[in-house]
Design an enzyme around this catalytic site. Structure first.
Site, PDB file in Angstrom:
ATOM      1  N   LYS A   1     -12.165  -7.921   6.025  1.00 42.95           N
ATOM      2  CA  LYS A   1     -11.290  -7.190   7.507  1.00 42.95           C
ATOM      3  C   LYS A   1     -11.786  -6.275   7.055  1.00 42.95           C
ATOM      4  O   LYS A   1     -12.651  -5.374   5.779  1.00 42.95           O
ATOM      5  CB  LYS A   1      -9.698  -6.634   6.776  1.00 42.95           C
ATOM      6  CG  LYS A   1      -9.285  -5.653   7.452  1.00 42.95           C
ATOM      7  CD  LYS A   1      -7.693  -4.946   6.608  1.00 42.95           C
ATOM      8  CE  LYS A   1      -7.521  -3.901   7.382  1.00 42.95           C
ATOM      9  NZ  LYS A   1      -6.773  -3.426   6.599  1.00 42.95           N
TER      10      LYS A   1
ATOM     11  N   CYS B   1      -4.158   6.408   0.266  1.00 43.50           N
ATOM     12  CA  CYS B   1      -3.441   4.579   0.159  1.00 43.50           C
ATOM     13  C   CYS B   1      -2.915   5.328  -1.624  1.00 43.50           C
ATOM     14  O   CYS B   1      -3.128   3.745  -2.442  1.00 43.50           O
ATOM     15  CB  CYS B   1      -4.816   3.345  -0.449  1.00 43.50           C
ATOM     16  SG  CYS B   1      -4.491   3.605   1.679  1.00 43.50           S
TER      17      CYS B   1
ATOM     18  N   CYS C   1      -0.252   3.984   1.906  1.00 38.59           N
ATOM     19  CA  CYS C   1      -0.857   5.189   2.689  1.00 38.59           C
ATOM     20  C   CYS C   1      -0.217   5.233   4.075  1.00 38.59           C
ATOM     21  O   CYS C   1       0.467   6.511   4.307  1.00 38.59           O
ATOM     22  CB  CYS C   1      -1.816   4.717   3.518  1.00 38.59           C
ATOM     23  SG  CYS C   1      -2.243   2.992   3.661  1.00 38.59           S
TER      24      CYS C   1
ATOM     25  N   GLU D   1     -16.779  -8.091  -5.226  1.00 37.06           N
ATOM     26  CA  GLU D   1     -14.672  -7.638  -4.996  1.00 37.06           C
ATOM     27  C   GLU D   1     -14.133  -8.875  -4.833  1.00 37.06           C
ATOM     28  O   GLU D   1     -13.088  -8.876  -5.255  1.00 37.06           O
ATOM     29  CB  GLU D   1     -15.197  -6.005  -4.181  1.00 37.06           C
ATOM     30  CG  GLU D   1     -14.405  -5.550  -4.202  1.00 37.06           C
ATOM     31  CD  GLU D   1     -13.776  -4.692  -4.119  1.00 37.06           C
ATOM     32  OE1 GLU D   1     -13.220  -4.685  -5.333  1.00 37.06           O
ATOM     33  OE2 GLU D   1     -14.818  -3.085  -4.132  1.00 37.06           O
TER      34      GLU D   1
ATOM     35  N   CYS E   1       0.643  -1.062   0.024  1.00 39.92           N
ATOM     36  CA  CYS E   1      -0.051   0.254   0.115  1.00 39.92           C
ATOM     37  C   CYS E   1       0.771   1.203   0.096  1.00 39.92           C
ATOM     38  O   CYS E   1       2.193   1.262   0.164  1.00 39.92           O
ATOM     39  CB  CYS E   1      -0.543  -0.182   1.508  1.00 39.92           C
ATOM     40  SG  CYS E   1      -2.186   1.035   1.281  1.00 39.92           S
TER      41      CYS E   1
ATOM     42  N   ARG F   1      -3.275   3.160  12.335  1.00 36.03           N
ATOM     43  CA  ARG F   1      -2.821   4.778  11.984  1.00 36.03           C
ATOM     44  C   ARG F   1      -2.188   5.636  12.958  1.00 36.03           C
ATOM     45  O   ARG F   1      -1.422   5.899  12.514  1.00 36.03           O
ATOM     46  CB  ARG F   1      -4.511   5.570  11.142  1.00 36.03           C
ATOM     47  CG  ARG F   1      -5.205   4.285  10.061  1.00 36.03           C
ATOM     48  CD  ARG F   1      -6.080   5.010   9.856  1.00 36.03           C
ATOM     49  NE  ARG F   1      -6.829   4.998   8.540  1.00 36.03           N
ATOM     50  CZ  ARG F   1      -8.101   4.715   8.172  1.00 36.03           C
ATOM     51  NH1 ARG F   1      -8.588   6.056   8.015  1.00 36.03           N
ATOM     52  NH2 ARG F   1      -8.426   3.864   7.083  1.00 36.03           N
TER      53      ARG F   1
ATOM     54  N   ARG G   1     -11.714   7.397   3.611  1.00 39.17           N
ATOM     55  CA  ARG G   1     -10.680   6.498   2.783  1.00 39.17           C
ATOM     56  C   ARG G   1     -12.047   6.212   2.221  1.00 39.17           C
ATOM     57  O   ARG G   1     -12.174   4.923   1.373  1.00 39.17           O
ATOM     58  CB  ARG G   1     -10.451   5.200   2.917  1.00 39.17           C
ATOM     59  CG  ARG G   1      -8.626   5.685   3.453  1.00 39.17           C
ATOM     60  CD  ARG G   1      -7.878   4.751   3.659  1.00 39.17           C
ATOM     61  NE  ARG G   1      -6.545   4.694   5.166  1.00 39.17           N
ATOM     62  CZ  ARG G   1      -5.571   5.038   4.780  1.00 39.17           C
ATOM     63  NH1 ARG G   1      -5.828   6.233   3.755  1.00 39.17           N
ATOM     64  NH2 ARG G   1      -5.223   5.191   6.057  1.00 39.17           N
TER      65      ARG G   1
ATOM     66  N   LYS H   1     -12.823  -5.505   1.201  1.00 37.07           N
ATOM     67  CA  LYS H   1     -11.465  -4.198   3.160  1.00 37.07           C
ATOM     68  C   LYS H   1     -12.732  -2.720   3.211  1.00 37.07           C
ATOM     69  O   LYS H   1     -12.704  -1.910   2.040  1.00 37.07           O
ATOM     70  CB  LYS H   1     -10.851  -3.522   2.677  1.00 37.07           C
ATOM     71  CG  LYS H   1      -9.867  -3.061   3.759  1.00 37.07           C
ATOM     72  CD  LYS H   1      -7.603  -2.389   3.283  1.00 37.07           C
ATOM     73  CE  LYS H   1      -8.123  -1.370   4.650  1.00 37.07           C
ATOM     74  NZ  LYS H   1      -6.525  -1.030   4.548  1.00 37.07           N
TER      75      LYS H   1
END
Ligand code: PBG
Length: 328
Positions: A252, A134, A126, A237, A124, A209, A221, A199
């Site tokens: 997740k 991201c 981020c 997805e 990723c 974070r 996000r 996710k």
């Protein structure tokens, strides 16, 4: 007057009478080998920084990760997933694909000592971008397609370091296909992809974070991570990621999404992972510290519940503790 003996044929309690009986009829198993321990890897040596909102979890330099991973391996934990903390952040997150990045170095070092753990890396931007999003940002928007080559570069750099599995968590459309093609073009045909397929845009990532310093500088996000009320969207997805070449898929967070895990298990045959995320960990640790719940029993019940919902693999900060408890 009540009778002393009810006329019952069916008495489910018969099979709960002793631990031996309970064990014999138990439907769900939980083993250390199902668990994956996440580590936050930072530059330097002999660094071990506590994370306030995640008691027992640290930002670790590579040498410290090796020490921790050795112990996890001894306890029978199945694998590790590495998150990187860069020395420097920029708008493109360019340290994400640096061969000298903390994650790349940790992978090289783990493989050099022939670890028996499956070595996974989170892919990723981020943690690496100055704005904390991201992907690439233009006009206040996270750009999908221009982000794909950057993610692919990061994934290839992890594969080159020796990662067994790369795990993209960015939620850009088409990233699994882009990463698969880039890996194959660079001759990393055996590197597997674990897609963070479903996710959600979740409040439960808060402590992570803090740990990774990846709070978005503006906005949130929700324009790329999934909307929590949606379950059918998760099936789409997952289907897309499998079509694009994901070897394993993930849901997740775990606990507020057990129904999504179950649906995914019933519908797809690929290995299914669930991420028992930072906020879920923090809640248990906070309540246990106050003496409000029994940590060991709570953790094992949670992890068993995630397995019962249908996940084969669980990413969890409790992995080492749980492995210890399962061994006692
Ligand atoms: C990076 C990433 C996040 C998590 C895993 N990979 C944070 C986020 O999306 O903000 C969360 C893990 C956790 O909360 O334990 N994109």
């Amino acid at each position: 007057m009540p009778r002393a003996f009810a006329d019952l044929i069916h008495r489910p309690r018969r099979l709960r009478r002793t631990e031996a009986l309970r064990r014999l009829v138990r439907e769900t198993t939980l083993g250390a080998g199902n668990l994956v321990m996440p580590y936050f890897v930072m530059p330097g040596t002999r660094k071990r920084e506590p994370i306030a909102s995640m008691p027992g979890v640290f930002r670790l330099s590579v040498d410290e990760v090796l020490r921790e991973a050795d112990e996890a391996e001894r306890l029978g934990v199945g694998g590790v997933i590495l998150f990187g903390l860069p020395a420097r952040k920029d708008a493109r997150g360019s340290e994400a694909w640096s061969p000298r990045g903390a994650v790349q170095q940790a992978v090289v070092a783990l493989k050099r000592r022939k670890t028996g753990l499956v070595v996974m890396t989170d892919v990723c931007l981020c943690e690496y971008t100055s704005h904390g999003h991201c992907g690439l940002v233009r006009g206040g928007e996270v750009q999908n397609d221009p982000t794909l080559p950057l993610l692919a570069r990061a994934a290839v750099s992890h594969a080159r370091a020796g990662a067994d599995v790369v795990a993209p968590s960015d939620m850009m459309d088409g990233r699994i296909g882009a990463i698969r093609r880039a890996l194959d073009a660079a001759w990393f045909r055996e590197t597997a992809i674990l897609a963070y397929a479903a996710k959600y845009a979740s409040a439960f990532y808060g402590p992570f974070r803090d740990a990774a310093g990846s709070v978005p500088a503006f906005g949130d996000r929700r324009g790329y991570q999934m909307d929590p009320p949606n379950a059918r969207d998760a099936m789409r997805e997952i289907e897309l990621d499998l079509k694009e070449g994901a070897d394993m898929v993930m849901v997740k967070p775990a606990l507020a999404y057990l129904d999504v895990i179950r649906r995914a298990r019933d519908r797809f045959d690929a290995p299914l992972a669930a991420y028992n995320v930072s906020g879920e960990y923090a809640m248990v640790k906070a309540a246990a510290a106050k003496g409000w719940v029994d940590e060991r029993r709570t953790v094992l019940e949670i992890l068993t519940g995630i397995r019962r919902a249908g996940a084969s693999i669980i990413l969890t900060y409790h992995a080492k503790d749980a492995a210890k408890w399962l061994d006692e």
